[in-house]
Design a protein around this motif. Structure first.
Motif, PDB file in Angstrom:
ATOM      1  N   LEU A  74      10.170  18.257   5.300  1.00 22.60           N
ATOM      2  CA  LEU A  74      10.996  18.642   6.441  1.00 22.60           C
ATOM      3  C   LEU A  74      11.105  20.161   6.438  1.00 22.60           C
ATOM      4  N   LEU A  75      10.713  20.773   7.546  1.00 26.71           N
ATOM      5  CA  LEU A  75      10.708  22.228   7.662  1.00 26.71           C
ATOM      6  C   LEU A  75      11.762  22.645   8.683  1.00 26.71           C
ATOM      7  N   PRO A  76      12.911  23.108   8.199  1.00 26.31           N
ATOM      8  CA  PRO A  76      13.981  23.481   9.133  1.00 26.31           C
ATOM      9  C   PRO A  76      13.681  24.800   9.840  1.00 26.31           C
ATOM     10  N   THR A  77      13.983  24.841  11.128  1.00 24.94           N
ATOM     11  CA  THR A  77      13.893  26.112  11.837  1.00 24.94           C
ATOM     12  C   THR A  77      15.030  27.009  11.338  1.00 24.94           C
ATOM     13  N   PRO A  78      14.911  28.324  11.515  1.00 23.99           N
ATOM     14  CA  PRO A  78      16.016  29.208  11.109  1.00 23.99           C
ATOM     15  C   PRO A  78      17.343  28.838  11.783  1.00 23.99           C
ATOM     16  N   GLU A  79      17.280  28.397  13.027  1.00 18.64           N
ATOM     17  CA  GLU A  79      18.493  28.004  13.744  1.00 18.64           C
ATOM     18  C   GLU A  79      19.123  26.759  13.121  1.00 18.64           C
ATOM     19  N   PHE A  80      18.283  25.824  12.708  1.00 22.79           N
ATOM     20  CA  PHE A  80      18.791  24.620  12.062  1.00 22.79           C
ATOM     21  C   PHE A  80      19.458  24.967  10.734  1.00 22.79           C
ATOM     22  N   ARG A  81      18.808  25.822   9.977  1.00 23.57           N
ATOM     23  CA  ARG A  81      19.350  26.214   8.674  1.00 23.57           C
ATOM     24  C   ARG A  81      20.712  26.887   8.845  1.00 23.57           C
ATOM     25  N   LEU A 107      19.745  33.240   4.267  1.00 22.62           N
ATOM     26  CA  LEU A 107      19.002  32.685   5.404  1.00 22.62           C
ATOM     27  C   LEU A 107      17.586  33.241   5.468  1.00 22.62           C
ATOM     28  N   ASP A 108      17.432  34.530   5.180  1.00 23.32           N
ATOM     29  CA  ASP A 108      16.101  35.135   5.210  1.00 23.32           C
ATOM     30  C   ASP A 108      15.240  34.579   4.083  1.00 23.32           C
ATOM     31  N   ARG A 109      15.819  34.432   2.896  1.00 21.00           N
ATOM     32  CA  ARG A 109      15.086  33.839   1.781  1.00 21.00           C
ATOM     33  C   ARG A 109      14.641  32.423   2.128  1.00 21.00           C
ATOM     34  N   ASP A 110      15.539  31.631   2.709  1.00 24.77           N
ATOM     35  CA  ASP A 110      15.196  30.258   3.066  1.00 24.77           C
ATOM     36  C   ASP A 110      14.122  30.203   4.143  1.00 24.77           C
ATOM     37  N   ARG A 111      14.143  31.142   5.086  1.00 25.95           N
ATOM     38  CA  ARG A 111      13.096  31.204   6.116  1.00 25.95           C
ATOM     39  C   ARG A 111      11.738  31.473   5.471  1.00 25.95           C
TER      40      ARG A 111
END
Length: 150
Positions: A74-81, A107-111
């Motif tokens: 599952l690849l979350p979009t930045p907006e979802f995260r 958030l940037d790391r997770d993206r």
């Protein structure tokens, strides 16, 4: 893991760049993956298992699959995260001296991590589901079920 545990919250989430956070975060480097595999192998063979988490990196999981369709990322979009953090609360950033910067860094790391997963799954021909705020929980479940042919 020991280096990470030795850091205070600002060292972990505020003072390092998101790129350094990505490169040094133990879970993103596969640490602990063997423990997960051991736990899964201890389950009865007829037991269906859904495993999730940052440690289940495509390059580590792929050799254990008998077919690519046995796993899906599952690849979350930045907006979802961001929405997920907003719903759950910002516990980690709130424990730092600069919650706003810590949240941005996280958030940037997770993206960047998601981008890395996208590249790995593409290279290994593994299925993914892009999860956005526009999707309902049922839509995600239906999409994942189709991958697993359920």
């Amino acid at each position: 893991m020991s280096r990470f545990l030795a850091m205070d919250m600002d060292e972990r989430w505020v003072n390092r760049s998101p790129a350094i956070m990505l490169e040094t975060f133990h879970w993103f480097r596969g640490e602990g993956f063997d423990c997960i595999v051991e736990d899964l192998l201890a389950l009865p063979a007829e037991t269906g298992v859904l495993a999730e988490g940052f440690r289940l990196l495509p390059r580590l999981v792929a050799p254990l699959l008998t077919a690519p369709g046995q796993g899906v990322w599952l690849l979350p979009t930045p907006e979802f995260r961001r929405a997920a953090f907003d719903r759950r609360g910002w516990e980690i950033p709130g424990r730092t001296g600069d919650p706003e910067r810590a949240a941005r860094n996280l958030l940037d790391r997770d993206r960047m991590f998601t981008d890395r997963l996208r590249g790995e799954t593409r290279r290994l021909h593994l299925p993914t589901v892009e999860v956005s705020t526009a999707m309902t929980e049922d839509e995600v479940i239906d999409t994942v079920s189709r991958v697993f042919r359920m």
